[in-house]
Design an enzyme around this catalytic site. Structure first.
Site, PDB file in Angstrom:
ATOM      1  N   SER A 156      85.411  49.859 -40.835  1.00  0.00           N
ATOM      2  CA  SER A 156      84.374  49.127 -41.562  1.00  0.00           C
ATOM      3  C   SER A 156      84.933  47.777 -41.980  1.00  0.00           C
ATOM      4  CB  SER A 156      83.952  49.916 -42.808  1.00  0.00           C
ATOM      5  OG  SER A 156      83.132  49.132 -43.665  1.00  0.00           O
ATOM      6  N   TYR A 169      85.450  54.682 -50.309  1.00  0.00           N
ATOM      7  CA  TYR A 169      85.068  54.381 -48.931  1.00  0.00           C
ATOM      8  C   TYR A 169      85.944  53.268 -48.372  1.00  0.00           C
ATOM      9  CZ  TYR A 169      82.189  53.392 -44.851  1.00  0.00           C
ATOM     10  OH  TYR A 169      81.751  53.210 -43.558  1.00  0.00           O
TER      11      TYR A 169
END
Length: 253
Positions: A156, A169
């Site tokens: 990401s 995350y």
């Protein structure tokens, strides 16, 4: 590394290959499984919800692709023994593994770290990094026994540049990038096995909607539109590309 959004995959790109996709029940995982199967692969569908996996199984059969397999597993609660058992079952059934897409992921919550729930933190780390690490350890012999194999970890943008409130995350994706680099360096002499991370970018998924509830999904690429890079990285045309941080979309201007 630049994306391959314009890559044109030949119809038999993945013919006779065995590819495992985690989080295959919906979102990017579902579309990747369908596309890999459409290009000739026997796809192993891994996820925690059997009903979703069965729907994808039916979709693959309906499009006339090779018969897939289903492997229900909840990564959040999986143990080392579960991954070892998976490896033994796949070895008995297929004898090798030509590709593994680690796609399953958990967003957690967007909140300042000082307010982050420790239990949720552990859940996110388990699904996003600890589970994939130990699954990979169990499956490495099968990947290494293939003539040409690709191991893909989902990353990401917040795993490459930290961002406030992204908490577990973001940290899990930084760890994913680091683990990929360690593993790729350890296997750099194994030219038949490439190991990379792939950042899907802003994509029209339920996870993205959860992170950006006010965003207009119509402004985002669909999972189908980012598949060229997923196909290129899984197929033989990316042979020799290893240890790289790859994007599935071009950077925004």
């Amino acid at each position: 590394m630049t994306c391959k959004i314009d890559y044109q995959a030949r119809p038999d790109l993945l013919k006779d290959r065995v590819i495992l996709v985690t989080g295959a029940g919906d979102g990017i995982g579902r579309v990747a499984a369908l596309d890999y199967a459409r290009h000739g692969a026997t796809v192993i569908l891994l996820g925690r919800t059997l009903e979703k996996l069965e729907r994808v199984y039916d979709e693959i059969e309906a499009q006339g692709s090779p018969q897939p397999a289903i492997f229900p597993l909840n990564i959040e609660g999986a143990l080392i023994e579960d991954y070892d058992d998976m490896a033994r079952r796949l070895d008995r059934e297929f004898g090798r593994l030509d590709g593994l897409l680690h796609n399953a992921g958990l967003l957690g919550t967007l909140t300042p770290f000082e307010e982050y729930d420790p239990e949720l933190w552990d859940q996110v780390m388990q699904v996003n990094i600890n589970g994939p690490i130990w699954m990979t350890q169990s499956l490495l012999p099968l990947l290494d026994s293939a003539d040409d194999a690709s191991l893909i970890f989902t990353s990401s943008s917040v795993g490459r540049k930290g961002r406030a409130q992204w908490g577990a995350y973001s940290v899990s994706k930084f760890a994913t990038e680091g683990f990929m680099e360690v593993l790729a360096d350890e296997f750099k002499a194994h030219e038949h096995l490439r190991i990379n991370t792939l950042n899907p970018g802003a994509t029209r998924t339920d996870m993205r909607a959860g992170a950006y509830p006010d965003e207009d999904p119509a402004t985002l690429r669909t999972p189908e539109q980012i598949m060229p890079t997923y196909l290129w990285l899984m197929g033989p045309d990316s042979r020799g590309v290893t240890g790289q941080k790859i994007d599935a979309q071009p950077p925004k201007a």
